[in-house]
Design an enzyme around this catalytic site. Structure first.
Site, PDB file in Angstrom:
ATOM      1  N   ASP A   1       0.855  -1.179   0.000  1.00 28.12           N
ATOM      2  CA  ASP A   1       0.000   0.000   0.000  1.00 28.12           C
ATOM      3  C   ASP A   1       0.897   1.237   0.000  1.00 28.12           C
ATOM      4  O   ASP A   1       1.666   1.454   0.943  1.00 28.12           O
ATOM      5  CB  ASP A   1      -0.906  -0.016   1.232  1.00 28.12           C
ATOM      6  CG  ASP A   1      -2.032   1.002   1.154  1.00 28.12           C
ATOM      7  OD1 ASP A   1      -2.152   1.671   0.125  1.00 28.12           O
ATOM      8  OD2 ASP A   1      -2.773   1.129   2.145  1.00 28.12           O
TER       9      ASP A   1
ATOM     10  N   ASP B   1      -2.705   2.353  -6.187  1.00 25.46           N
ATOM     11  CA  ASP B   1      -1.676   2.438  -5.147  1.00 25.46           C
ATOM     12  C   ASP B   1      -1.624   1.239  -4.205  1.00 25.46           C
ATOM     13  O   ASP B   1      -0.909   1.285  -3.206  1.00 25.46           O
ATOM     14  CB  ASP B   1      -1.847   3.719  -4.337  1.00 25.46           C
ATOM     15  CG  ASP B   1      -3.169   3.776  -3.589  1.00 25.46           C
ATOM     16  OD1 ASP B   1      -4.117   3.093  -4.006  1.00 25.46           O
ATOM     17  OD2 ASP B   1      -3.250   4.500  -2.591  1.00 25.46           O
ATOM     18  N   GLU B   2      -2.355   0.166  -4.493  1.00 26.42           N
ATOM     19  CA  GLU B   2      -2.244  -0.994  -3.618  1.00 26.42           C
ATOM     20  C   GLU B   2      -2.527  -2.276  -4.388  1.00 26.42           C
ATOM     21  O   GLU B   2      -3.255  -2.290  -5.377  1.00 26.42           O
ATOM     22  CB  GLU B   2      -3.163  -0.885  -2.400  1.00 26.42           C
ATOM     23  CG  GLU B   2      -4.633  -0.873  -2.701  1.00 26.42           C
ATOM     24  CD  GLU B   2      -5.480  -0.929  -1.422  1.00 26.42           C
ATOM     25  OE1 GLU B   2      -5.155  -1.706  -0.504  1.00 26.42           O
ATOM     26  OE2 GLU B   2      -6.470  -0.186  -1.364  1.00 26.42           O
TER      27      GLU B   2
END
Length: 360
Positions: free
Chosen positions: A15, A109-110
């Site tokens: 993350d 983003d993860e």
């Protein structure tokens, strides 16, 4: 002889830390060390992401901009640059691919990674996570937090445990015990409404959840009750799915002033229709269900949907359906503060070879 047990999975959840805001601070030195919000600063603006400096004041994503400014008067707003974020996300994904093909992205983003077997031939998932974090920092000048565990549920909890720039491991022997003291609202997949319902039933922590029978949980929460029963015991059999299909595509806008006329509403729909159509066209995704979302000035929210037999053939069809859905709520008796358009019942164009379509 009994069949050998399958190996314990080694799952990493990566993350990125305050991703959008961190990219802006990286690219603009004047923003470093300052409270930054990515989003609109107007009266009807919404915070898309907040830097850690802003978070110390209580600024959070999805917060109204006026509320964020009230909490942090020195907050600096930056317009989002999604093409830049996508490019950085591609750099990060390339790092993941050095270690495994089993990558399940959740957003820009993860992502989850299954490194039970990996290209580096490393036995330690913790070492792989450490290397991935270092390479991301080297390639992008951004920090990531990593959670390592034997299933997806715990890996995601672990990645949030030592943010920012964290690395935390939950071993198989520690999983059930780690879950015990956590508030149920901290569990991924248990939102505010469900957490409130659990609290009303006397369930506040993972230990409280574990003390409930599976029958009790399914009675109150339906099929999700089975999942809650198992995660309270540190059990999650879901595999990392590299072919995870997006369930819907949507775009919405909160207007600076309320819309009250049909023409204003029609005009407000146009960029939303463009957004979702362009997304599907660029990725060759077909869609059969169109949903119109309307939020009124008093924050009452309604949706109207229509599903057609075949995928949408062109933008004009999408616009026609949106306008027909809009007609079903006219005339409006109060102003409209937000409109949204989403597409669902998605399908990959390459899996449906016999369609005769204009743009897919």
């Amino acid at each position: 002889m009994p069949a050998p047990l399958p190996p314990i999975r080694k799952i990493i959840h990566i993350d990125m830390d305050a991703f959008y805001a961190s990219v802006e601070q990286r690219d603009n030195p004047d923003l470093r060390g300052k409270p930054v919000a990515v989003g609109g600063s107007r009266a009807r603006g919404v915070v898309a992401a907040a830097s850690y400096e802003a978070r110390t004041f209580g600024v959070r994503s999805a917060m109204a901009s006026v509320t964020a400014l009230r909490k942090c008067p020195d907050l600096l707003f930056v317009k989002p640059r999604f093409e830049v974020y996508k490019a950085v996300s591609a750099q990060i994904r390339a790092v993941f691919a050095e270690y495994t093909d089993l990558i399940e992205p959740l957003s820009l983003d993860e992502a989850y990674l299954d490194v039970t077997e990996n290209r580096a031939g490393l036995a330690s998932a913790t070492e792989i996570a450490r290397q991935i974090k270092a390479k991301i920092l080297e390639n992008t000048q951004l920090t990531a937090s990593a959670g390592v565990s034997y299933n997806k549920f715990l890996a995601k909890l672990a990645s949030d445990y030592r943010k920012p720039d964290g690395l935390f491991v939950i071993k198989p022997a520690d999983g059930p015990r780690f879950v015990e003291p956590l508030p149920v609202g901290a569990f991924h997949g248990i939102g505010r409404v469900t957490a409130g319902k659990m609290n009303a039933l006397g369930i506040f922590t993972g230990l409280d959840l574990r003390q409930q029978s599976e029958e009790f949980l399914t009675r109150h929460f339906g099929k999700a009750g089975h999942h809650y029963y198992h995660i309270a015991r540190g059990i999650d059999e879901r595999a990392v799915n590299p072919d995870r299909v997006r369930k819907s595509v949507g775009s919405e806008n909160t207007f600076e002033t309320d819309l009250s006329t049909e023409q204003a509403l029609v005009d407000g729909l146009q960029p939303l229709i463009d957004d979702v159509w362009e997304y599907c066209q660029n990725r060759q995704i077909g869609a059969r269900t169109v949903t119109l979302k309307v939020k009124y000035a008093d924050f009452q929210q309604i949706t109207r949907s229509r599903t057609i037999a075949t995928v949408l053939p062109d933008r004009s069809t999408l616009e026609r359906i949106c306008r027909e859905l809009l007609q079903s709520i006219l005339p409006v008796t109060q102003g409209v503060r937000l409109l949204g358009v989403s597409l669902s019942s998605l399908s990959d164009e390459t899996s449906m070879p016999n369609r005769q379509l204009t743009l897919f």
